[in-house]
Write an enzyme that holds these catalytic residues in place. Sequence first.
Site, short mmCIF file in Angstrom:
data_model
loop_
_atom_site.label_atom_id
_atom_site.label_comp_id
_atom_site.label_asym_id
_atom_site.label_seq_id
_atom_site.Cartn_x
_atom_site.Cartn_y
_atom_site.Cartn_z
N SER A 581 0.84 -1.20 0.00
CA SER A 581 0.00 0.00 0.00
C SER A 581 0.87 1.24 0.00
CB SER A 581 -0.91 0.02 1.23
OG SER A 581 -1.56 1.27 1.38
N TYR A 594 -1.92 -0.35 10.49
CA TYR A 594 -1.94 -0.73 9.07
C TYR A 594 -0.67 -0.27 8.36
CZ TYR A 594 -3.77 -1.06 4.27
OH TYR A 594 -3.97 -1.36 2.94
#
Length: 703
Positions: A581, A594
């Site tokens: 990501s 995250y």
Amino acid sequence: MKIVEKKNFKYVDYLWDEAKAATLEGNEVDLLLYRSNLLGTDLRITNYGGGNTSCRTVEKDPLTGEETGIMWIKGSGGDIGSLTRSGLAGLYVDKLRALKKVYRGIEHEDEMVALFNHCIYDLDSKAPSIDTPLHGLLPFKHIDHLHPDALIAVAAAKDSRKVTREIWGDSMGWVPWQRPGFDLGLQIEKCLAENPGIRGIVLGSHGLFTWGDTAYECYINSLEVIEMASEYIEKKIAGNGGVVFGGEKIKSLEPGKRKSQAAAIAPLLRGLCSSEKRMIGHFTDADRVLQYINSNDLERLAPMGTSCPDHFLRTKIQPLILPLEAGADLSDTTKLLGKLEPAFEQYRAEYREYYESCKHDNSPAIRDSNPVVILWPGVGMFTFAKNKQTARVASEFYVNAINVMRGAEAISEYTSLPRQEAFDIEYWLLEEAKLQRMPKEKPLSRKVALVTGATGGIGKAIADKLVEEGANVVLTDLDAELLKEAEGTYGKDEVSAVVCNVTGAADVEGAFRQACLGFGGVDIIVHSAGLAISKPLEETTEKDWQLLQDVLVKGQFLLAQSGVDIMRKQGLGGDIVSIASKNGLVAGPNNVGYGTAKAAQQHMTRLLAAELGPDKIRVNTVNPDGVIVGSKIWEGAWAEGRARAYGITVEELPAHYAKRNLLHEIIRPEDIANGVYALLGILDKSTGNTINVDGGMANAFVR
């Protein structure tokens, strides 16, 4: 159409549906397709792509306006089990029969094939097959040419002609082995002329011809002839106390152990079979296979090869028998290769000798010298070919060959094609021309991929793209129902599906085990499974932290560990792609769990790339950002958390993410899939790399 009393068949399936057939009444072509499809569903009757069916109709000649006879027949390369109207060739009967006037003899056999095109009536015809004159020179309205196991057993028995008479009396003709072509059509025509009133013809070492005045009568005739041969064989076996193949020599491992041994050795076999071109594998431990490979007669029968040309073309001259005990220790790869490599080299040398001793001045160049069929007594049978369908079909054909050997040995003694005849079929110029016409292979053909999170938006899009580009894909995810639904969107032989929790080593190993059993190994690993938790530091729980670390980071580690072990056994290199990501590069609010996990994924990629380079295993990362449309992680709490972080509503997120990237583009799952494909199919000398698929986020630029 007159339907005779339904027969009770034991060895073939009677599938004729009177109601269905009644809807086709008056359309002989549709009835031909119906009959063909029924016959093709039973592998005991004919194998995939094998055999041929035809019918005759009267049509108006578009040039003369006169009524003329037309033969409709399965075209070249088709399969009767899936035959449709587009797979037929329509030819003028009188023109086909007129070819006898120009036939110059068996030494000019191959030139006749081009002349079939001059006999075409239907301009949408499939290319006529080599079997066309075998049908065209017979006078019947409906004809079946099939390769039933029981009939080929009769055809391949040492005293085939005598056995044919013993089973059917004067009602069946017999023609000795001859390569398919125009001259064989003449021999069949001659046999009928010398034996008027027969119901069919046995072709030595080849198969069966049967016929009828209607589609139904032809269908019943075929079933009855096959049933009689099957019954004759089974009575012979029963008379021998049920013993086949000389009786059992060794015992099979129990089913679970067979599968474990097969999965463990498959990558090694795949690597050895891929010494010239990468191959895809198939495994079976069906009862009939075990009966054969565990028998006393295996060592005598296996080297003889197959008899039917269709069997031989797909299974090669003979199988390789592994020099291993069924329960052998497979943990030491080096020691194991020390046993396997000499066996493979001997097989290759014998194949080259076969080629050199049988070749003609105009023979095509030698093809891949590796085995297609590999037998492991006590465990099962492996087949390796250019794709899964071809490997599976090769397996089915060899099972047919086993059935033929079983029947022929029960009757008298099995005989195979002489080596020169076999070579002339395998390296037939017409067969070579057919191979040259095959479409170009796709970029990822011959490769096997394992994709995690394969039912999610990004994971499914990646799987779709890999299949589109030719790969076989093992779909993994947590939800069995979603996996079943995803699997149903692909064609046969393209994918397999397995439930896998990437946080558990046993689940990960089980997924790779399925890849090895289903396809022979693995070449590509894409870790797309994921979840997202967006919370500020004080709200992030230890459970949140651990879940993110387990799925994203531990999962990536376990996949690499198990997958690399297989890739190293294969010796073919490989690819690992992690879907990370933008958040692994950019520091943003409410994202500590995250973002940290994604950063760990990205650095693990670099570490693995450095370690695995000598193995030609490339490790790369694709960084998505803002994949809202179609992505499951944007459902629920994550979307709400990101919206809160940016002070907007959930509904405003897609526009927000599009506006903030340099290209002002909405990023979709398909865009991520294209990024993955770029690393696998184009950038084949890239490792340790990161591709950002985010529309351009300056703060996420890697350099």
